[in-house]
Design a protein around this motif. Structure first.
Motif, short mmCIF file in Angstrom:
data_model
loop_
_atom_site.label_atom_id
_atom_site.label_comp_id
_atom_site.label_asym_id
_atom_site.label_seq_id
_atom_site.Cartn_x
_atom_site.Cartn_y
_atom_site.Cartn_z
N PRO A 98 -8.44 14.61 24.32
CA PRO A 98 -9.31 15.17 23.29
C PRO A 98 -8.96 16.18 22.23
CG PRO A 98 -10.16 16.21 25.31
CD PRO A 98 -8.98 15.31 25.65
N GLY A 101 -11.44 10.27 19.92
CA GLY A 101 -11.66 9.49 20.83
C GLY A 101 -12.69 8.32 20.43
N ILE A 102 -13.99 8.97 19.94
CA ILE A 102 -15.00 8.27 19.55
C ILE A 102 -14.52 7.70 18.28
CG2 ILE A 102 -16.06 9.90 18.33
CD1 ILE A 102 -17.88 8.03 20.77
N LEU A 139 -16.85 22.38 17.92
CA LEU A 139 -17.39 21.20 16.98
C LEU A 139 -18.87 21.52 16.67
CD1 LEU A 139 -15.74 18.88 19.50
CD2 LEU A 139 -14.81 19.45 17.34
N GLY A 166 -9.44 14.55 18.61
CA GLY A 166 -10.98 14.68 18.39
C GLY A 166 -11.04 13.29 17.78
N GLY A 212 -13.93 0.69 22.80
CA GLY A 212 -13.91 2.13 23.16
C GLY A 212 -13.26 2.47 24.10
N ASP A 213 -13.71 3.50 24.97
CA ASP A 213 -12.84 4.08 26.22
C ASP A 213 -12.48 2.85 27.18
OD1 ASP A 213 -12.77 6.45 24.97
OD2 ASP A 213 -13.24 7.62 26.85
N ASP A 249 -18.11 -0.13 28.63
CA ASP A 249 -18.67 0.86 29.92
C ASP A 249 -17.61 1.61 30.09
OD1 ASP A 249 -16.75 -1.47 30.30
OD2 ASP A 249 -18.00 -2.13 31.99
C1 LIG Z 1 -13.81 16.59 28.12
C2 LIG Z 1 -13.63 15.33 26.75
C3 LIG Z 1 -13.94 15.77 25.68
C4 LIG Z 1 -13.83 14.79 24.58
N1 LIG Z 1 -14.09 15.36 23.29
C5 LIG Z 1 -14.11 14.46 22.07
C6 LIG Z 1 -14.30 14.68 20.76
O1 LIG Z 1 -14.36 16.09 20.53
N2 LIG Z 1 -14.27 13.95 19.88
C7 LIG Z 1 -14.00 12.57 20.24
O2 LIG Z 1 -14.20 12.00 19.39
N3 LIG Z 1 -13.90 12.10 21.36
C8 LIG Z 1 -13.96 13.08 22.38
N4 LIG Z 1 -13.68 12.52 23.79
C9 LIG Z 1 -13.55 11.22 23.90
C10 LIG Z 1 -15.08 10.55 23.73
O3 LIG Z 1 -15.95 10.95 24.77
C11 LIG Z 1 -14.79 9.08 24.16
O4 LIG Z 1 -13.84 8.59 23.46
C12 LIG Z 1 -16.13 8.20 23.98
O5 LIG Z 1 -17.24 8.93 24.79
C13 LIG Z 1 -15.97 6.90 24.48
O6 LIG Z 1 -17.27 6.24 24.36
P1 LIG Z 1 -17.56 4.94 25.09
O7 LIG Z 1 -19.00 4.44 24.70
O8 LIG Z 1 -16.47 3.91 24.86
O9 LIG Z 1 -17.51 5.33 26.55
P2 LIG Z 1 -18.41 6.34 27.32
O10 LIG Z 1 -18.74 7.43 26.47
O11 LIG Z 1 -17.64 6.50 28.76
O12 LIG Z 1 -19.46 5.27 27.47
C14 LIG Z 1 -19.79 4.33 28.49
C15 LIG Z 1 -21.06 4.08 28.95
O13 LIG Z 1 -21.12 3.00 29.81
C16 LIG Z 1 -22.08 3.20 30.70
N5 LIG Z 1 -21.62 2.18 32.02
C17 LIG Z 1 -20.59 2.33 32.49
N6 LIG Z 1 -20.58 1.19 33.49
C18 LIG Z 1 -21.86 0.58 33.48
C19 LIG Z 1 -22.48 -0.56 33.90
N7 LIG Z 1 -21.82 -1.32 34.82
N8 LIG Z 1 -23.56 -1.07 33.66
C20 LIG Z 1 -23.97 -0.34 32.41
N9 LIG Z 1 -23.62 0.80 31.95
C21 LIG Z 1 -22.30 1.34 32.33
C22 LIG Z 1 -21.83 4.60 31.16
O14 LIG Z 1 -22.97 5.02 31.92
C23 LIG Z 1 -21.77 5.15 29.84
O15 LIG Z 1 -22.96 5.74 29.52
C24 LIG Z 1 -13.86 13.65 24.82
C25 LIG Z 1 -13.69 13.03 26.14
C26 LIG Z 1 -13.62 13.89 27.08
C27 LIG Z 1 -13.46 13.44 28.64
#
Ligand SMILES: Cc1cc2nc3c(=O)[nH]c(=O)nc-3n(C[C@H](O)[C@H](O)[C@H](O)COP(=O)(O)OP(=O)(O)OC[C@H]3O[C@@H](n4cnc5c(N)ncnc54)[C@H](O)[C@@H]3O)c2cc1C
Length: 229
Positions: A135, A140-141, A55, A138, A127-128, A4
């Motif tokens: 970033p 994070g994901i 990208l 590149g 994940g995050d 999340d």
């Molecule tokens: C400006 C920026 C640019 C970036 N560029 C890149 C890049 O070029 N390449 C790359 O690899 N990474 C990049 N990243 C990092 C990448 O975006 C993250 O590492 C990635 O999105 C993490 O995925 P995640 O699913 O762990 O978390 P998130 O993408 O934050 O997803 C979490 C999800 O959980 C949901 N959620 C939260 N709380 C709850 C709850 N209580 N109940 C239900 N759902 C909930 C949220 O709505 C969200 O949809 C960038 C980050 C930023 C800020």
């Protein structure tokens, strides 16, 4: 399993305290249609006003991330769509010709987030929710995808008599991920600091480093293979 995001509610509910280091930069993101094909090539410019990445997306579309000081990010976000397109195209040397906006730009504060633990009884962070990095790498994901893969492998290997939320078993997942997560956080943070240092000597040093890496096929190949998982 908590996926999340960096402000994970689940992580907080489990009592895992994390440390945030703000970068005093914002990431300005937007999607564009490009005049010229990108040929699946990602580009990054290390500029005085931050790091700009193009990208490639399917078709003639790109997403951009411009990591830049907060006041410059605010200035970019206040531009009209036409001026914003011009500014991003100019900053990328018009490499892909004219750009037209597909999604409105948005800005996010950038920060490094370290968590002391990725697991708790009956909980695994991925994940995050477990780590956030600048970033510019590149990656994070990719880190999140690798967490998911390793957690799945750990659970597939679970003997029938052990509970899937068993803390000792989940620690195998944490141990397997820790090294890569800490390494990438440290490298990305170090690069961010290196590329933020103002002045020509640092600029020359950075260019020399990038050119040196470019001329070493073994190192370059290793980096490319790592980036591609
Ligand atoms: C400006 C920026 C640019 C970036 N560029 C890149 C890049 O070029 N390449 C790359 O690899 N990474 C990049 N990243 C990092 C990448 O975006 C993250 O590492 C990635 O999105 C993490 O995925 P995640 O699913 O762990 O978390 P998130 O993408 O934050 O997803 C979490 C999800 O959980 C949901 N959620 C939260 N709380 C709850 C709850 N209580 N109940 C239900 N759902 C909930 C949220 O709505 C969200 O949809 C960038 C980050 C930023 C800020």
């Amino acid at each position: 399993m908590a996926a999340d995001g960096a402000d994970s509610w689940t992580r907080a509910a489990a009592g895992i305290d994390v440390s945030f280091k703000p970068y005093e930069q914002h990431g300005v993101v937007a999607n564009f249609a490009t005049e010229r094909p990108h040929r699946e090539v990602a580009c990054q410019w290390f500029r005085d006003d931050g790091v700009l990445a193009y990208l490639p997306l399917p078709g003639n579309l790109i997403s951009i991330v411009w990591s830049t000081p907060a006041d410059h990010a605010a200035e970019l976000l206040a531009l009209s769509p036409e001026l914003f397109c011009d500014r991003v195209a100019d900053a990328g040397g018009r490499r892909l010709g004219a750009l037209s906006l597909v999604t409105p730009p948005a800005g996010f504060p950038l920060r490094l987030m370290r968590a002391p633990r990725m697991v708790a009884p009956r909980l695994a962070l991925i994940g995050d929710a477990a780590h956030a990095i600048h970033p510019l790498s590149g990656h994070g994901i990719n880190l999140g995808y690798q967490d998911a893969r390793v957690l799945a492998e750990t659970l597939m290997a679970l003997p029938a008599h052990i509970d899937c939320g068993d803390l000792n078993w989940l620690r195998r997942f944490e141990r397997a991920r820790k090294e890569e997560v800490v390494a990438l956080q440290s490298v990305t943070d170090g690069l961010q600091r290196l590329f933020s240092l103002p002045g020509q000597p640092f600029s020359l040093l950075r260019n020399a480093g990038l050119n040196f890496t470019h001329r070493l096929p073994v190192v370059k190949d290793l980096l490319v293979r790592y980036a591609m998982g």
